[in-house]
Motif scaffolding. Structure first.
Motif, PDB file in Angstrom:
ATOM      1  N   VAL A   9     -19.984 -36.020  35.260  1.00  0.00           N
ATOM      2  CA  VAL A   9     -19.366 -37.034  34.391  1.00  0.00           C
ATOM      3  C   VAL A   9     -20.297 -37.346  33.223  1.00  0.00           C
ATOM      4  N   ILE A  10     -21.565 -37.543  33.521  1.00  0.00           N
ATOM      5  CA  ILE A  10     -22.543 -37.859  32.472  1.00  0.00           C
ATOM      6  C   ILE A  10     -22.637 -36.717  31.460  1.00  0.00           C
ATOM      7  N   LEU A  11     -22.802 -35.498  31.960  1.00  0.00           N
ATOM      8  CA  LEU A  11     -22.930 -34.347  31.063  1.00  0.00           C
ATOM      9  C   LEU A  11     -21.673 -34.132  30.226  1.00  0.00           C
ATOM     10  N   ARG A  12     -20.511 -34.339  30.828  1.00  0.00           N
ATOM     11  CA  ARG A  12     -19.251 -34.184  30.091  1.00  0.00           C
ATOM     12  C   ARG A  12     -19.181 -35.188  28.940  1.00  0.00           C
ATOM     13  N   GLU A  13     -19.528 -36.439  29.205  1.00  0.00           N
ATOM     14  CA  GLU A  13     -19.453 -37.471  28.165  1.00  0.00           C
ATOM     15  C   GLU A  13     -20.493 -37.270  27.067  1.00  0.00           C
ATOM     16  N   LEU A  14     -21.603 -36.638  27.415  1.00  0.00           N
ATOM     17  CA  LEU A  14     -22.637 -36.363  26.423  1.00  0.00           C
ATOM     18  C   LEU A  14     -22.433 -35.015  25.737  1.00  0.00           C
ATOM     19  N   GLU A  15     -21.380 -34.298  26.172  1.00  0.00           N
ATOM     20  CA  GLU A  15     -21.059 -32.986  25.627  1.00  0.00           C
ATOM     21  C   GLU A  15     -22.241 -32.021  25.755  1.00  0.00           C
ATOM     22  N   LEU A  16     -22.875 -32.062  26.926  1.00  0.00           N
ATOM     23  CA  LEU A  16     -23.972 -31.155  27.233  1.00  0.00           C
ATOM     24  C   LEU A  16     -23.513 -30.173  28.303  1.00  0.00           C
ATOM     25  N   ASP A  17     -23.824 -28.907  28.094  1.00  0.00           N
ATOM     26  CA  ASP A  17     -23.454 -27.899  29.086  1.00  0.00           C
ATOM     27  C   ASP A  17     -24.350 -27.988  30.314  1.00  0.00           C
ATOM     28  N   ASP A  18     -25.624 -28.211  30.072  1.00  0.00           N
ATOM     29  CA  ASP A  18     -26.559 -28.254  31.177  1.00  0.00           C
ATOM     30  C   ASP A  18     -27.772 -29.076  30.774  1.00  0.00           C
ATOM     31  N   PHE A  19     -28.175 -29.958  31.648  1.00  0.00           N
ATOM     32  CA  PHE A  19     -29.381 -30.755  31.439  1.00  0.00           C
ATOM     33  C   PHE A  19     -29.792 -31.263  32.806  1.00  0.00           C
ATOM     34  N   GLU A  20     -31.066 -31.193  33.111  1.00  0.00           N
ATOM     35  CA  GLU A  20     -31.550 -31.613  34.420  1.00  0.00           C
ATOM     36  C   GLU A  20     -31.562 -33.142  34.498  1.00  0.00           C
TER      37      GLU A  20
END
Length: 76
Positions: A9-20
């Motif tokens: 959910v966090i990555l989707r809202e930040l429009e990031l494909d991948d982040f640790e």
């Protein structure tokens, strides 16, 4: 431990494909996570999980681990 569902959910809202993201991750550590995105993330989490947070609860959240704990508390 932060759930994959919450991370997604966090990555989707930040429009990031991948982040640790882990328990100690704070907003200032993540590219694009500013105050406006924070509101979008909280709203998206509420929609995803069918919960509502009180403003004072959200203000106490200092990192993603706190957010996970709050979510678990709300979910019972």
């Amino acid at each position: 431990m932060v759930s994959d569902r919450l991370k997604n959910v966090i990555l989707r809202e930040l429009e990031l494909d991948d982040f640790e993201i882990d328990d100690s991750t704070t907003a200032n550590m993540v590219p694009g996570w500013d105050s406006l995105r924070h509101i979008r993330i909280i709203t998206a989490i509420e929609a995803e999980y069918g919960v509502r947070f009180k403003t004072v609860e959200v203000l106490r959240v200092r990192n993603v681990g706190d957010l996970q704990a709050l979510l678990e508390k709300r979910m019972g």
